[in-house]
Design a protein around this motif. Structure first.
Motif, PDB file in Angstrom:
ATOM      1  N   GLU A   1       8.291  59.700  84.939  1.00  0.00           N
ATOM      2  CA  GLU A   1       7.570  60.921  85.297  1.00  0.00           C
ATOM      3  C   GLU A   1       7.388  61.093  86.803  1.00  0.00           C
ATOM      4  O   GLU A   1       6.920  62.134  87.248  1.00  0.00           O
ATOM      5  N   LEU A   2       7.741  60.091  87.573  1.00  0.00           N
ATOM      6  CA  LEU A   2       7.538  60.152  89.014  1.00  0.00           C
ATOM      7  C   LEU A   2       8.538  61.110  89.661  1.00  0.00           C
ATOM      8  O   LEU A   2       9.733  61.051  89.389  1.00  0.00           O
ATOM      9  N   ALA A   3       8.021  61.991  90.510  1.00  0.00           N
ATOM     10  CA  ALA A   3       8.894  62.903  91.259  1.00  0.00           C
ATOM     11  C   ALA A   3       9.717  62.098  92.255  1.00  0.00           C
ATOM     12  O   ALA A   3       9.213  61.176  92.894  1.00  0.00           O
ATOM     13  N   ARG A   4      10.971  62.455  92.366  1.00  0.00           N
ATOM     14  CA  ARG A   4      11.875  61.778  93.301  1.00  0.00           C
ATOM     15  C   ARG A   4      12.594  62.782  94.190  1.00  0.00           C
ATOM     16  O   ARG A   4      13.568  62.449  94.858  1.00  0.00           O
ATOM     17  N   ASP A   5      12.106  64.021  94.189  1.00  0.00           N
ATOM     18  CA  ASP A   5      12.772  65.080  94.944  1.00  0.00           C
ATOM     19  C   ASP A   5      11.731  66.124  95.330  1.00  0.00           C
ATOM     20  O   ASP A   5      11.100  66.717  94.458  1.00  0.00           O
ATOM     21  N   ILE A   6      11.528  66.322  96.623  1.00  0.00           N
ATOM     22  CA  ILE A   6      10.593  67.327  97.130  1.00  0.00           C
ATOM     23  C   ILE A   6      11.345  68.171  98.147  1.00  0.00           C
ATOM     24  O   ILE A   6      12.039  67.645  99.013  1.00  0.00           O
ATOM     25  N   SER A   7      11.203  69.476  98.043  1.00  0.00           N
ATOM     26  CA  SER A   7      11.912  70.372  98.949  1.00  0.00           C
ATOM     27  C   SER A   7      10.934  71.243  99.721  1.00  0.00           C
ATOM     28  O   SER A   7      10.017  71.819  99.134  1.00  0.00           O
ATOM     29  N   MET A   8      11.139  71.331 101.001  1.00  0.00           N
ATOM     30  CA  MET A   8      10.313  72.162 101.866  1.00  0.00           C
ATOM     31  C   MET A   8      10.914  73.572 101.904  1.00  0.00           C
ATOM     32  O   MET A   8      12.117  73.728 102.101  1.00  0.00           O
ATOM     33  N   SER A   9      10.079  74.583 101.724  1.00  0.00           N
ATOM     34  CA  SER A   9      10.549  75.965 101.630  1.00  0.00           C
ATOM     35  C   SER A   9      11.121  76.501 102.935  1.00  0.00           C
ATOM     36  O   SER A   9      12.140  77.205 102.933  1.00  0.00           O
ATOM     37  N   TYR A  10      10.422  76.208 104.019  1.00  0.00           N
ATOM     38  CA  TYR A  10      10.813  76.715 105.341  1.00  0.00           C
ATOM     39  C   TYR A  10      10.518  75.646 106.387  1.00  0.00           C
ATOM     40  O   TYR A  10       9.707  74.750 106.154  1.00  0.00           O
ATOM     41  N   PRO A  11      11.078  75.810 107.581  1.00  0.00           N
ATOM     42  CA  PRO A  11      10.607  75.000 108.706  1.00  0.00           C
ATOM     43  C   PRO A  11       9.131  75.331 108.960  1.00  0.00           C
ATOM     44  O   PRO A  11       8.682  76.452 108.686  1.00  0.00           O
ATOM     45  N   GLU A  12       8.362  74.382 109.482  1.00  0.00           N
ATOM     46  CA  GLU A  12       6.938  74.616 109.735  1.00  0.00           C
ATOM     47  C   GLU A  12       6.700  75.862 110.585  1.00  0.00           C
ATOM     48  O   GLU A  12       5.782  76.637 110.314  1.00  0.00           O
ATOM     49  N   ALA A  13       7.518  76.056 111.616  1.00  0.00           N
ATOM     50  CA  ALA A  13       7.330  77.200 112.509  1.00  0.00           C
ATOM     51  C   ALA A  13       7.480  78.528 111.765  1.00  0.00           C
ATOM     52  O   ALA A  13       6.838  79.516 112.122  1.00  0.00           O
ATOM     53  N   VAL A  14       8.290  78.569 110.729  1.00  0.00           N
ATOM     54  CA  VAL A  14       8.474  79.769 109.917  1.00  0.00           C
ATOM     55  C   VAL A  14       7.368  79.850 108.869  1.00  0.00           C
ATOM     56  O   VAL A  14       6.797  80.918 108.618  1.00  0.00           O
ATOM     57  N   TRP A  15       7.040  78.737 108.240  1.00  0.00           N
ATOM     58  CA  TRP A  15       5.998  78.682 107.212  1.00  0.00           C
ATOM     59  C   TRP A  15       4.655  79.153 107.766  1.00  0.00           C
ATOM     60  O   TRP A  15       3.868  79.809 107.078  1.00  0.00           O
ATOM     61  N   ASP A  16       4.375  78.824 109.021  1.00  0.00           N
ATOM     62  CA  ASP A  16       3.092  79.167 109.636  1.00  0.00           C
ATOM     63  C   ASP A  16       2.900  80.666 109.854  1.00  0.00           C
ATOM     64  O   ASP A  16       1.788  81.117 110.106  1.00  0.00           O
ATOM     65  N   LEU A  17       3.960  81.440 109.780  1.00  0.00           N
ATOM     66  CA  LEU A  17       3.867  82.892 109.965  1.00  0.00           C
ATOM     67  C   LEU A  17       3.412  83.564 108.676  1.00  0.00           C
ATOM     68  O   LEU A  17       3.767  83.115 107.584  1.00  0.00           O
ATOM     69  N   ASP A  18       2.649  84.656 108.800  1.00  0.00           N
ATOM     70  CA  ASP A  18       2.340  85.409 107.588  1.00  0.00           C
ATOM     71  C   ASP A  18       3.609  86.145 107.153  1.00  0.00           C
ATOM     72  O   ASP A  18       4.592  86.221 107.900  1.00  0.00           O
ATOM     73  N   SER A  19       3.613  86.653 105.951  1.00  0.00           N
ATOM     74  CA  SER A  19       4.839  87.201 105.370  1.00  0.00           C
ATOM     75  C   SER A  19       5.421  88.351 106.189  1.00  0.00           C
ATOM     76  O   SER A  19       6.648  88.471 106.310  1.00  0.00           O
ATOM     77  N   LEU A  20       4.589  89.199 106.788  1.00  0.00           N
ATOM     78  CA  LEU A  20       5.106  90.311 107.597  1.00  0.00           C
ATOM     79  C   LEU A  20       5.740  89.815 108.896  1.00  0.00           C
ATOM     80  O   LEU A  20       6.790  90.308 109.308  1.00  0.00           O
ATOM     81  N   GLU A  21       5.080  88.847 109.548  1.00  0.00           N
ATOM     82  CA  GLU A  21       5.659  88.266 110.763  1.00  0.00           C
ATOM     83  C   GLU A  21       6.970  87.541 110.448  1.00  0.00           C
ATOM     84  O   GLU A  21       7.932  87.615 111.210  1.00  0.00           O
ATOM     85  N   ARG A  22       6.996  86.845 109.331  1.00  0.00           N
ATOM     86  CA  ARG A  22       8.217  86.152 108.905  1.00  0.00           C
ATOM     87  C   ARG A  22       9.351  87.168 108.738  1.00  0.00           C
ATOM     88  O   ARG A  22      10.463  86.955 109.193  1.00  0.00           O
ATOM     89  N   TYR A  23       9.048  88.295 108.090  1.00  0.00           N
ATOM     90  CA  TYR A  23      10.050  89.342 107.882  1.00  0.00           C
ATOM     91  C   TYR A  23      10.533  89.903 109.225  1.00  0.00           C
ATOM     92  O   TYR A  23      11.726  90.123 109.424  1.00  0.00           O
TER      93      TYR A  23
END
Length: 161
Positions: free
Chosen positions: A5-27
């Motif tokens: 049951e242990l997770a062996r795979d984790i994926s980051m959605s975006y680079p931190e600099a992109v993740w830190d932006l709100d959705s409109l700024e990201r767009y």
């Protein structure tokens, strides 16, 4: 939690600099692709895989983003288009994610090894706990600890009826 049951795979959605932006700024400020990203046309990122060996001969895989130079980003993009990624050689970069169980991982110097068959593999170059565990591997006990650190909040939330 059992070993299976242990997770062996984790994926980051975006680079931190992109993740830190709100959705409109990201767009407004980003170009995003499943394998590449650009922020403000002056920061460039490649999606990659950072593997940490486990004593049971499997791996814990982090799906990460790495910041690279514009030149390397553009060369990677061209090679991706023509299916010649494995000819690029090793690319220098910096880890663009803060991995939750490795303090100060954001910005670590890394190398990326492109491949025609999969995302580039990442090797940590800078002295850190992450580099040590990538080199030596981790125990199943450490894998359990990583899972607790990543998911303990999820387990504490009550289920809604």
């Amino acid at each position: 939690m059992s070993e299976s049951e242990l997770a062996r795979d984790i994926s980051m959605s975006y680079p931190e600099a992109v993740w830190d932006l709100d959705s409109l700024e990201r767009y407004r400020r980003c170009r995003l692709h499943s394998e590449l990203a650009a922020l403000d046309e002056n920061r460039f990122f490649i999606r990659a895989v950072l593997c940490v060996p486990i004593e049971d001969e499997t791996e814990f895989t982090w799906g990460v983003w790495c910041e690279v130079s514009r030149e390397d980003h553009d060369r990677y993009l061209k090679a991706l288009k023509y299916g010649t990624l494995s000819r690029l050689g090793v690319l220098p970069g910096r880890l663009a994610n803060e991995l939750p169980v490795y303090e100060h991982s954001l910005g670590l110097r890394v190398t990326l090894k492109p491949s025609d068959e999969s995302r580039p593999t990442v090797k940590v170059q800078e002295e850190s706990a992450l580099k040590a565990e990538q080199a030596a591997g981790i125990s199943l006990k450490r894998l359990e600890e990583i899972n607790r650190l990543l998911f303990e909040d999820d387990e504490e939330e009550p289920e809604e009826a």
